[in-house]
Design an enzyme around this catalytic site. Structure first.
Site, short mmCIF file in Angstrom:
data_model
loop_
_atom_site.label_atom_id
_atom_site.label_comp_id
_atom_site.label_asym_id
_atom_site.label_seq_id
_atom_site.Cartn_x
_atom_site.Cartn_y
_atom_site.Cartn_z
N GLY A 117 0.80 -1.21 0.00
CA GLY A 117 0.00 0.00 0.00
C GLY A 117 0.83 1.27 0.00
O GLY A 117 0.38 2.31 -0.44
N GLY A 162 4.02 1.54 -1.41
CA GLY A 162 4.89 1.67 -2.57
C GLY A 162 5.61 0.37 -2.87
O GLY A 162 5.38 -0.67 -2.24
N SER A 163 6.53 0.43 -3.83
CA SER A 163 7.27 -0.76 -4.27
C SER A 163 8.57 -0.90 -3.49
O SER A 163 9.17 0.10 -3.07
CB SER A 163 7.56 -0.67 -5.76
OG SER A 163 6.36 -0.63 -6.49
N ASP A 168 -1.86 -1.72 9.99
CA ASP A 168 -1.91 -2.63 8.84
C ASP A 168 -1.17 -3.93 9.13
O ASP A 168 -0.29 -4.35 8.37
CB ASP A 168 -1.32 -1.94 7.60
CG ASP A 168 -1.72 -2.65 6.31
OD1 ASP A 168 -2.73 -3.38 6.32
OD2 ASP A 168 -1.03 -2.47 5.29
#
Length: 815
Positions: free
Chosen positions: A500, A502-503, A615
């Site tokens: 969520g 980024g990479s 999260d």
């Protein structure tokens, strides 16, 4: 007391069964058919790419698919392998992921957008008993007698498929072009005709005039067409074959062809059984034969792939602009007809009837007296006059023609005669040159100011605060340049994953140490604020927390460099069903559960102000070489924009870990992390996701099954069946009971993470948790199938980003 508890459990069982039946009905993909009473939104089938019904042969699916705007969706029939849409219900009215598809008890099918119906079959009270997706791709509504009440093949959108009958009264309509022009294919007057959807439609192709037909029987009127094998066949009302048009050679009896009317005005053909490969055949075959081959009034010429567009000689002085904004909004004296030049043709002339038969002067007079006439063509040989109220591109005529073309233009645009044109020209040039000089002057002054400002030294205080504040503190993360991290990751070539925030990419520093570099997306803070938050996260050191080793805040780039975890994320180990991959034993799993709990307990209770992760899920628990668990992505919620923070409630794979307070108006607290940890712990024990539609109805929702096994005294049945444990290991029973305490719907019943650690390590007794309903999950699904509550923003609680929340719970460093 026991009888009262048993009655409570029966009530819970009935209520949960009711809720879970709604979930299963709207989240498990059906095969072949669905029955009245079915409804749900795109979010219900996000795990199935939005598709909730597949044909028996699994070639076609029916459901939601995204548009170019990823927040909007169409209800479609799709070819599963190629992902090509062959029918769409609501092309003009895309819906959000919370808008509902409804197949009601009366047999009517409808799609809602907010409170309005944007599409319906109007089949209520007509005896519909089932919706069937046939192996041909036809979506049909059937009655009890098996008769078809409604079918998608009778209401095509922009695509026809093999064996779909296309008859009089049906229309194929393309998606709008960039200029908002649509194209229409229909059978009328005994011919198949392709037209541009101007206010007065202009035909530009017909099968009756296409010389590529290989069967041509005269005498009949075409009323029906269908694609069969490699040909498009045309029949009269008695289904006698009149024409045949070859799509591709050689013949492939197993091919499934589709004809797609594109937004460019061409009909293209694709073979679905050959990965959607396209045929070289197109309709029309002339690359300049469509209304928008070039811009309006421009002349198209040249072969396919090398067409050229140029303004005709008669209109070059005005750059092909007519100067008429509203055709009927200008007086007759302010417009005139301009000769567009010779050697021109127009795509519609071979398909429309002339407006009148007269001489050239009469044709001009007709156009000038009709305010909506924008262009006229006159054929000197036949004396035919053609008037058009909208104009596409012209064609270059390759043969000697008696055709002349005149375009209506504003007198101002045309110069009002030679005198007017010569008077106006110097003023236009003077204004244009002056404007350019002013712009260049402003740019030059801005550049000088920037260079001068750049040479001024920064104050020592500012430099210290902006560039070197982290270096003054021991143990702080390293500040990298963007080029440092780009070099370390070999230009971001090895991608480890995407979440969520980024990479993540693998990197290596010159000293050989390994990094995991996360490129953040959706950052809503400036450089100074970002560095301050990084400074806080960087001071958090714990054995079970992934360590931040460095960062980059350069221009618009925001990157974080973490220690590299060789064994990746936990989900790859507990959800893996590949027998060739190693299986995590119970000892390792239990240690991972304890380590994760310790990391969270540190964030919640050993910092100046508690840090709520927001999260927790297997993807955010990373494992080092020795399978030591470390929690990642803590503290990142505050770095995100408010819009980015909503990823927690909308992205696939996260929704099953959200506490019930996410969808009620209760504040998010550390107890929300405890709920997510409970779900994670159940998954570690069971070796499966908390919701698995592939399991039996009793086992599909793991928390429900766990509570049932708790009541029956069969907690061992929850353990991953692939694991082998010799004797009785009390830690299994302890872990299950701790997980069920963590997922209590009432947040006040959930233990703290410190208490969780104590219970898992045997330092605190674990009593039997109450048989509380795990309704956070059910409520979450019900909120998505209730109009107006499908998105996180509709009734969002305080999240990890709001000022109100952060005033009480801040990201901070250790004590």
């Amino acid at each position: 007391m026991e009888s009262r508890g048993f009655i409570r459990f029966l009530g819970f069982l009935a209520l949960s069964t009711l809720f879970l039946s709604d979930i299963c009905m709207a989240s498990i993909r059906s095969t072949g058919a669905i029955e009245p009473g079915f409804q749900g939104s795109q979010m219900n089938w996000i795990d199935n790419n939005g598709l909730f019904l597949v044909s028996n042969n699994s070639e076609f699916g029916f459901g939601f698919t995204t548009t170019t705007d990823v927040t909007l969706f169409l209800l479609v029939v799709m070819h599963m392998e190629t992902r090509r849409v062959i029918w769409a219900a609501n092309r003009n009215f895309p819906v959000s992921n919370s808008d509902e598809f409804v197949f009601d008890k009366s047999g009517n099918v409808l799609l809602k957008k907010g409170g309005s119906v944007v599409w319906t079959t109007n089949t209520g009270d007509k005896g519909v008993s089932a919706m069937v997706l046939q192996d041909s791709g036809n979506l049909v509504l059937q009655g009890n007698d098996g008769n078809v009440t409604w079918q998608s093949f009778a209401h095509p959108s922009d695509t026809l498929i093999s064996n779909q009958e296309f008859g009089e009264g049906m229309r194929l309509v393309s998606n709008p072009s960039p200029s908002n022009l649509s194209y229409i294919l229909e059978i009328k007057s005994g011919d198949m005709i392709l037209s541009a959807g101007y206010s007065t439609p202009q035909p530009y192709w017909s099968m009756g005039k296409d010389a590529r037909r290989n069967i041509n029987k005269n005498g009949g009127q075409v009323t029906l067409a269908s694609i069969d094998a490699n040909s498009w066949s045309f029949f009269d009302e008695s289904k006698v074959l009149l024409w045949q048009f070859t799509i591709s050679d050689p013949i492939d009896a197993n091919a499934t062809w589709i004809a797609v009317l594109g937004s460019d005005g061409f009909i293209s053909f694709f073979n679905l059984h050959d990965q959607g490969s396209s045929s070289t055949t197109k309709i029309p075959d002339d690359p300049c034969g469509t209304p928008e081959a070039c811009q309006p009034y421009f002349v198209c010429s040249g072969p396919s792939g090398n067409t050229k567009c140029q303004c005709p000689s008669g209109l070059s002085s005005s750059a092909c602009k007519t100067g008429i904004a509203s055709p009927c909004g200008q007086g007759k004296d302010s417009v005139g007809l301009v000769d567009a030049g010779t050697g021109l043709n127009y795509f519609a002339l071979g398909y429309v009837s002339p407006s009148s038969e007269t001489d050239l002067s009469g044709c001009k007079a007709s156009c000038l007296s009709n305010c909506s006439c924008m262009a006229m063509f006159y054929d000197n040989s036949s004396r035919n006059c053609f008037l058009f109220d909208q104009v596409g591109s012209f064609q270059n005529s390759n043969r000697q023609s008696d055709l002349v073309a005149f375009v209506k233009m504003s007198s101002n645009e045309n110069g009002g005669g030679d005198g007017g044109g010569k008077k106006g020209f110097p003023y236009v040039v003077i204004i244009a040159v002056s404007t350019v000089l002013v712009i260049f002057g402003l740019l030059f002054a801005s550049f000088r100011y920037y260079k001068k400002k750049k040479k001024l030294p920064q104050s020592p205080d500012e430099t210290s605060e902006e560039d070197n504040f982290l270096e003054t503190l021991t143990g702080m993360p390293t500040r990298f340049t963007y080029n440092d991290l780009r070099t370390a990751t070999n230009n971001f070539s090895v991608k480890l994953g995407h979440g969520g925030f980024g990479s993540v990419y693998r990197g290596s520093l010159p000293d050989g140490s390994q990094l995991a570099v996360k490129k953040l997306e959706g950052i809503g803070q400036g450089k100074k604020e970002f560095r301050a938050e990084v400074g806080i996260i960087g001071r958090i050191h714990h054995l079970h927390l992934v360590r931040l080793k460095g960062f980059c805040a350069e221009g618009s780039y925001r990157l974080l460099a973490y220690e590299y975890m060789a064994n990746g994320s936990l989900d790859k180990w507990i959800f893996n069903r590949n027998r060739e991959e190693p299986l995590l034993d119970w000892e390792t799993r239990f240690n991972i559960a304890v380590g994760t709990a310790k990391g969270l307990a540190y964030l919640h209770e050993d910092c100046d102000a508690k840090i709520v992760h927001c999260d927790i899920k297997p993807e955010n628990v990373l494992l080092d070489d020795n399978f030591l668990a470390k929690v990642s992505d803590f503290g990142l919620a505050k770095l995100m924009t408010r819009e980015q923070s909503h990823v927690f409630t909308t992205l696939r794979g996260t929704r099953g870990y959200l506490a019930p307070e996410w969808i009620t108006n209760y504040a998010i607290s550390e107890k929300s992390d405890v709920y997510s940890y409970g779900m994670l712990l159940l998954e570690i024990i069971g070796g499966r996701k908390n919701f698995d539609p592939g399991e039996s109805s009793e086992k599909s929702y793991l928390p429900f099954y766990a509570f049932k096994m708790l009541d029956e005294g069969k907690l061992r049945d929850i353990l991953d069946s692939r694991l082998t444990i010799e004797g009785e290991d009390e830690r299994v029973y302890t872990a299950v009971k701790v997980a069920l305490w963590c997922i209590q719907e009432d947040m006040h019943l959930r233990p703290s993470m410190t208490k969780v650690v104590q219970m898992l390590e045997g330092l605190s007794p674990v009593s039997k948790p109450p048989l509380s309903s795990p309704l956070g999950y059910s409520s979450f699904f019900r909120s998505m199938t209730t109009s107006g509550e499908g998105t996180s923003s509709a009734s969002a609680p305080s999240d990890c980003n709001t000022d109100a929340y952060l005033s009480a719970v801040q990201l901070s460093g250790p004590r």
